[in-house]
Design an enzyme around this catalytic site. Structure first.
Site, PDB file in Angstrom:
ATOM      1  N   GLY A  37       0.045  -1.034  -2.819  1.00 43.95           N
ATOM      2  CA  GLY A  37       0.021  -2.359  -3.456  1.00 43.95           C
ATOM      3  C   GLY A  37       0.356  -3.481  -2.485  1.00 43.95           C
ATOM      4  N   THR A  38       0.120  -4.708  -2.921  1.00 41.04           N
ATOM      5  CA  THR A  38       0.490  -5.870  -2.095  1.00 41.04           C
ATOM      6  C   THR A  38       2.006  -5.962  -1.991  1.00 41.04           C
ATOM      7  OG1 THR A  38       0.337  -7.192  -4.091  1.00 41.04           O
ATOM      8  CG2 THR A  38      -1.542  -7.265  -2.599  1.00 41.04           C
ATOM      9  N   THR A  39       2.472  -6.669  -0.977  1.00 41.68           N
ATOM     10  CA  THR A  39       3.907  -6.742  -0.723  1.00 41.68           C
ATOM     11  C   THR A  39       4.572  -7.810  -1.592  1.00 41.68           C
ATOM     12  OG1 THR A  39       3.373  -6.177   1.548  1.00 41.68           O
ATOM     13  CG2 THR A  39       5.614  -6.934   1.102  1.00 41.68           C
TER      14      THR A  39
END
Lengths: 252, 252, 252, 252, 252, 252, 252
Positions: A37-39
């Site tokens: 996933g994105t940070t």
């Protein structure tokens, strides 16, 4: 993730089953969904908590505001997520209901830790009983209780830990490295935001686009969550020297 | 754990199934989850019961207090756990409810042994009926009943045993070796704590960090559980000569 | 147990399935769990029933009293178990409830045979319906009904038989051999206990430790179950010449 | 049973599944459990019905009376079983309840055929619906209705047939051979018992022990079931010349 | 879709199971069903929202009007679908009920975003709990709330995103390319329709048949959904130079 | 039945699954159970309906009357079955209840076709929903409605067809051949019975034993079902020249 | 149907599972069951709708009228089916209930399209949720609503389409070819019937037997469904020159 040998033969397919070495593979695989996933980062400050997320967009035709990474749960609690978007929304819906139930039942806002534990208990259940898979999402739960800033992190196993500053998603290792060097216990929100942006920039290796940054803060003063406006975010960003972001795939 | 031959062919995957030699592999695998957990020790003394746990932290950004290894169940009962954290919390929640129900129903605090059996009965159920996996956690249940200190240990099969002194988790064999040599029936809490620290140190092979030690005591005098303050712990630690701890992975 | 050929292909994994030769492998495997258990013996005498069990302990740190092998079910009924400890406790809980229900409903104590059949009926159910495994335990059910001593034995299939003298667990064959030679119909409890100790000694091949012996008796005179004190047990043991016991693994 | 070819590939494992040739293997396997049982015979006479069973005991320590092969269902109905003992008891319990319900509802004893059909309907259900295995037992159901002796036989498929004389268990073929030669329609009980003993003797090939024989009769005169005393049985046995019985394995 | 290696061994068969890299194959396969569907486009304009779909017919005997690609959900909300037709109708039925419930409960029309989230929440549920497969359909949800045009897109995972202009089905990449070049934020409906037709033409590579085009619009002025008449559609089409369409397989 | 290739791989094991060529193997296998059953024939006449069955007995010890092949459902409806006996009885029980419910609800006897459809609907359900197998039986349903004779046939798929004359079980092809040559629309019962006996004789290839024949008739005159007495059957048989029957296996 | 490669490995067995290319094999296999069915055609005319079916009979002993291919659902709605007969009847039963419920609730006859959608919704459900297989049948649903003739077709996936003229079953491709050439929008029933017979003849390749044809019409004038008498059908048939039909297997 770490390689598994070929003879494991099925332990990793059913969530209600231990592998011979006592592991629950499905839970570990769900963590992989989080790692892809994105940070998202969270920092606990002396005057509140900050959540910063990277909302990468693949096309200008997408309404950036519709990418939900920071969710308001209650006036004093917000959540940043990484991993499967639909799963995060389902968990947040649950958190909102718990929060309202508490308000109606006890006539007061829910304690941040209490709410975090309720969410984790539910996540744990899906790792023990059959008929469903674990949640493929991690949450940073930020809030103020009794005037004190709190920052919890939960993962697919239902483990709950509190951090001074933490990150979830792809960029976690890079962000944590920055935080371990720069974090100060008595930081204020205005100091924590630049540190968070720096860490996020480090984590995205030049693909960081400041236009995609969303920042949410919960201050001890007013005790209320608010999303920063683009103008506010821009003030923090001006002092940075970012690379030109390239087009990227949006998450999941 | 002990090696299994390759032809076992599926007996080890479904919990409701015996292997030809009468074993329940899933229960044995759940025990492996316990063996991979951090070490927790318990010692029954003439004036109470002591629980000591090793709360290893991987980063200073983590709030050590949020690592739950010793849980207060009721005024007179506490639990130390090893294994899957989410599972332990689910069991402790259950124990707390049982304890409150007893208080409300009979207007008195629950007997330590009674509560321990209720927890074990529940754990056994998940080894016999389908649709769920056994708990991947072991508990040391400490408490005072009728002025007498008690120390029970339960494992994923739902077996219940009482010990004078015991340990769960990775360091169990090393701790037990120390206890079998040093334990005295008429020990007092002030004597048991150094013995526990010595054992924990032996079990962690130089990775022991006294800063990560948490100590909980339940005394017969006041009959109430309390966590020791850092200052109290430090007083016990001063007399020891520990190696410098290295950074370690936190459990699970 | 007796060898099975390699092509049996799955009949032994699901309890609700017969093998081509009309066997229920899961039930037979559950019996293996019993055979791996510690030995328990029961002897019906003219003046009551005796239960003797071997409570092997692996460490002096363990409270021997917490090893449950003889369970009191009601004033006039007690049970000795071998096999999975958690399973035995679940069955005994069930027996205690049945016994109390009978007392409340009919205002009299439950008949030993009636109770034994109820337990067996429940055990049989788990061999016929899906969603659970059979019980991995055998019981010796001792009691007095209408002044007459009774001694029933049940196994994982739910079969119920009454014996004059019997044994369950690892040492069954050796014990039965002694009993078939020495048992007298008109034996009294004081004669049956030495015979039982002799048999238990034979069954454990020199690993027998008289300190680990627990004896329970139900006499026709008083009709009540009681555990013998260590002093009483010692009086019976004095006349024997046992080998020095070695450390042993406790059961399961 | 008759050999099956190796490619049958799974048809024989799930009860709710037909094999390509229209067979239900699980039902056939359950019949194997019956064929491995001890022999029971039933004979319909002009003045009642006789049930004779072989209660082999493996040890003198066993109370022979506890081996249940002939069960009283109601005053006018009794059942002899062969196959899994626990299954037989479960079926008999069911029959007893049906019988009492009829008595309470209609204020009269249940018709033997009606009861037999109810039992068979239940047995058939377990061959068609999932989640359970068929019963591994066959019953000879003997009784008097309206002064007429009846003798029904049921098997694991739920098939119901009435016989003049029949047998279930290992010795069925040998017994039937004797009956087909010796049976007379107008036999009286006193004539049927010697015939039954002869047949049972033939079926057990010299392992027949008259001391293990149990005889139950239901006469049209009094219409009530009773077990014969040892003295009565002995009177019938005196005229026979049996081989010395050897020790045998008790059933199941 | 992207190739998967041969050893994945079953992760892709059950929806409640993660693959080792944290993916839910069943959800990804459901997206393939969407990619095989006919193309549908949606454009958000300053004066409303436009939906345009390609209703390919395989035979003139088919009533084109019965091919449902644009569904009216409420006066102010419409949906365009691609993928499994039956699944789309099931989702639209659900949306209509939600919409009516809102009207009855709150006496006002449902917010477009609220409705979109409810649909997505339901879609997510089928990716987490067993006993059903995910929906094999994607939706473009168009509507007006508080006078503002909205355009949401959802996919089988239950992810929800808002677009200025988007497309689902086979032609998505080609359409998006046109939109990214031609789309203007302040476009009006009369400008968006030609752009949509151009994009649809590009996406179908000469197989585009203007007679198969259906257009639905929701204007901010009147706030109501209406399907354009053939005459209206023709007016927009006149300015184009399309290839002669060939016969094509209708979808699914 | 027709051969199936070896790669079919499992389609034939679960009833809720189609094979690639659109077949339900379990239903076809259930039909095999019917084909292995004894032969039953039915003939519709101008003055009623006739059912004739072959009740082969393997031993004279069996009460022939207990072999149920013709079942009375109501005064005006009877059923002949072939295939699994227990399944047939379960279906007939259901038919009887439906018939009584109709009588109680509408105060009139149930229509033959209505009842037949209800039975078929139930049989179809077991071919579509999981958790049970299809019925392994076929029925010939004979009855009089509004003075008109009806003869329905149903099979495991739940298909319902009406015949002038038909047969089920092993001998169907041979019987149908006779009927197609000999059947006359205006036949009377007295003519149909000899034709039926001839056909049954042809179908059993010399193994036909007239003593095993059972005949049931439902006449339009009295509208009631009755079983023919042995004397009546004998009158019809006298004109035939049958081979001596040999001992045969009874069905199923 | 189109060949599938050998490695598909199980995607085609469980209905709730997508294949990697987004297909639901079980639905496609159910369509094969439809393709193996007898041919049914439907034609929408200016003055009503016509349904024509081929009721092939394998034996003159079968009552042709009992072969149900055209079902009356309500006064103004009829259905022609192809595929599994039992499935079609189950669907028609459902349609009849829906129709009556509408009549009772709203005091008016149900709209044809509304009813068709309800049937399709139910069919779709069985393609998404576990525990049952899809329906193996297709329907042509003919009716008059508000004086307008309607002709819907549904298949196992639950897809609903309206046709001017269509066909289901084995002969669909041949019939559609005829219809595409001959169909006129303004046809009247008297013109449509000869076209339908011609198409059916073409579809059956000389095996067409006019005696097996059944015709159902619903006229706009009277708005009611009726089956044509043999005489009426014959009038239409006289102008044709059919081949002599051979004996054929009846469907399914």
């Amino acid at each position: 993730m770490q390689p598994m040998n070929a003879q494991m033969g099925g332990y990793d397919r059913a969530i209600t089953v231990f592998s011979p070495d006592g592991r629950l593979y499905q839970v570990e695989y769900a963590r992989e969904a989080v790692k892809r996933g994105t940070t998202a980062v969270g920092v606990k400050c002396s005057d509140g908590v900050v959540l910063i997320v990277d909302k990468r967009v693949s096309t200008k035709l997408l309404e950036q505001s519709s990418i939900e990474k920071i969710f308001k749960v209650d006036d004093h609690i917000a959540v940043a997520s990484s991993g499967l978007v639909g799963d995060a929304r389902a968990l947040v819906d649950r958190a909102r209901v718990e929060s309202q139930v508490n308000r109606v039942t006890y006539n007061e806002s829910i304690d941040v830790e209490t709410l975090s534990k309720k969410i984790c208990d539910h996540m744990q259940t899906l790792t023990q009983y059959g008929g469903a898979r674990p949640y493929g999402t991690a949450l940073l739960i930020a809030g103020i209780s009794d005037g004190v800033p709190r920052l919890f992190e939960t993962d697919p196993s239902g483990t709950l830990l509190e951090y001074k500053a933490s990150a979830i998603g792809t960029g976690r290792p890079a962000v944590m490295k920055v935080f371990e060097e720069d974090y100060q216990e008595d930081m204020k929100i205005v100091e924590a935001i630049p540190m968070g942006l720096k860490a996020l920039h480090a984590a995205t290796e030049g693909k960081f686009d400041v236009n995609n940054v969303e920042i949410g803060v919960i201050g001890t003063e007013d005790g209320g969550f608010r999303r920063m406006s683009r103008e506010e975010v821009d003030k923090y960003v001006e002092n940075f020297n970012f690379d030109t972001p390239e087009e990227k795939q949006e998450e999941e």
